[in-house]
Design an enzyme around this catalytic site. Structure first.
Site, short mmCIF file in Angstrom:
data_model
loop_
_atom_site.label_atom_id
_atom_site.label_comp_id
_atom_site.label_asym_id
_atom_site.label_seq_id
_atom_site.Cartn_x
_atom_site.Cartn_y
_atom_site.Cartn_z
N HIS A 195 0.84 -1.20 0.00
CA HIS A 195 0.00 0.00 0.00
C HIS A 195 0.88 1.25 0.00
O HIS A 195 0.61 2.22 -0.71
CB HIS A 195 -0.86 0.07 1.27
CG HIS A 195 -1.85 -1.05 1.43
ND1 HIS A 195 -1.91 -1.81 2.58
CD2 HIS A 195 -2.83 -1.51 0.62
CE1 HIS A 195 -2.88 -2.70 2.47
NE2 HIS A 195 -3.45 -2.54 1.28
N LYS A 213 -17.52 -5.91 7.59
CA LYS A 213 -16.26 -6.64 7.73
C LYS A 213 -15.88 -6.61 9.21
O LYS A 213 -16.28 -5.70 9.93
CB LYS A 213 -15.15 -5.94 6.93
CG LYS A 213 -15.26 -6.14 5.43
CD LYS A 213 -14.00 -5.67 4.73
CE LYS A 213 -14.06 -5.92 3.23
NZ LYS A 213 -12.85 -5.48 2.53
N ARG A 261 -1.95 -5.98 -8.33
CA ARG A 261 -0.81 -6.84 -8.05
C ARG A 261 -0.63 -7.87 -9.16
O ARG A 261 0.40 -7.92 -9.81
CB ARG A 261 -1.01 -7.57 -6.71
CG ARG A 261 -0.86 -6.69 -5.51
CD ARG A 261 -1.32 -7.36 -4.26
NE ARG A 261 -2.72 -7.72 -4.36
CZ ARG A 261 -3.47 -8.13 -3.36
NH1 ARG A 261 -2.94 -8.28 -2.17
NH2 ARG A 261 -4.74 -8.40 -3.53
N SER A 319 -2.69 -7.68 3.21
CA SER A 319 -2.89 -7.50 4.65
C SER A 319 -3.26 -8.84 5.29
O SER A 319 -2.83 -9.14 6.42
CB SER A 319 -3.99 -6.48 4.92
OG SER A 319 -3.64 -5.23 4.41
O1 PNS Z 1 -8.76 -2.81 0.43
P1 PNS Z 1 -10.03 -3.30 -0.21
O2 PNS Z 1 -10.86 -4.04 0.82
O3 PNS Z 1 -9.75 -4.10 -1.44
O4 PNS Z 1 -10.87 -2.01 -0.68
C1 PNS Z 1 -12.16 -2.15 -1.23
C2 PNS Z 1 -12.88 -0.79 -1.37
C3 PNS Z 1 -12.81 0.01 -0.09
C4 PNS Z 1 -12.22 0.00 -2.47
C5 PNS Z 1 -14.36 -1.11 -1.75
O5 PNS Z 1 -14.85 -2.08 -0.90
C6 PNS Z 1 -15.26 0.12 -1.69
O6 PNS Z 1 -15.12 1.04 -2.46
N1 PNS Z 1 -16.21 0.11 -0.73
C7 PNS Z 1 -17.12 1.21 -0.48
C8 PNS Z 1 -18.54 0.84 -0.90
C9 PNS Z 1 -18.76 1.08 -2.39
O7 PNS Z 1 -18.60 2.17 -2.89
N2 PNS Z 1 -19.20 0.00 -3.10
C10 PNS Z 1 -19.56 0.10 -4.49
C11 PNS Z 1 -18.46 -0.25 -5.42
S1 PNS Z 1 -18.88 -1.71 -6.25
#
Ligand code: PNS
Length: 160
Positions: A17, A41, A90, A128
């Site tokens: 990150h 989560k 990645r 993570s």
């Molecule tokens: O580190 P991560 O868990 O891969 O990040 C995922 C993240 C935070 C980018 C994604 O879960 C997100 O944007 N969540 C917020 C809710 C949202 O906007 N969902 C609609 C997109 S499909």
């Protein structure tokens, strides 16, 4: 002014990150690292802990700020007058999920685009979850996270 949002769970922030944060902060005028505060989560670290860890490792980057967000990412992006979402890629296994996420976001908010940075090869295997698993069994995580973060993870699993 180009304002980028780098969103994620950051539970906890890894060198992978961090590499994306350093590189995207050099491209953007301003970078907001956005920590997801999602009750569905069950993270190891609270959102406040995750924000504070990110503040700690980015304090030398003057154009980076760290915030948490609830709800839709595109709403957060627009509320902060940002232009783009930044995500790290990645391996090919990330691609399908990232494509779905970015395309969904573009349907909800056509003016918000996503750009992808390919992860430094050194960290292409890193996540993570893997760091937490190694730490849970008492393994050495010093190659994966900053020393201050490694200490916090160790303390969390030791119940300090
Ligand atoms: O580190 P991560 O868990 O891969 O990040 C995922 C993240 C935070 C980018 C994604 O879960 C997100 O944007 N969540 C917020 C809710 C949202 O906007 N969902 C609609 C997109 S499909």
């Amino acid at each position: 002014m180009t304002v980028g949002v780098y969103p994620g769970s950051f539970d906890p922030v890894t060198y992978g990150h961090f590499d994306i944060i350093e590189r995207s902060s050099a491209i953007m005028d301003r970078l907001i690292v956005a920590v997801l505060n999602n009750s569905s989560k069950s993270p190891l670290f609270s959102v406040e802990e995750r924000v504070n860890m990110l503040i700690d490792v980015t304090k030398h980057l003057p154009n980076v700020e760290v915030r948490s967000f609830n709800g839709l990412l595109v709403d957060f992006v627009q509320a902060n007058q940002a232009n783009v979402i930044i995500r790290g890629l990645r391996a090919v296994t990330d691609f399908e999920y990232e494509l779905q996420l970015s395309q969904t976001n573009r349907v909800i908010a056509p003016q918000v685009d996503t750009i992808f940075l390919t992860t430094n090869l050194k960290y292409s295997y890193l996540s993570s979850s893997i760091v937490k698993e190694i730490a849970m069994y008492g393994g050495d995580i010093s190659a994966f996270v900053h020393p201050s973060i490694a200490e916090k993870i160790r303390a969390k699993f030791a119940g300090d």
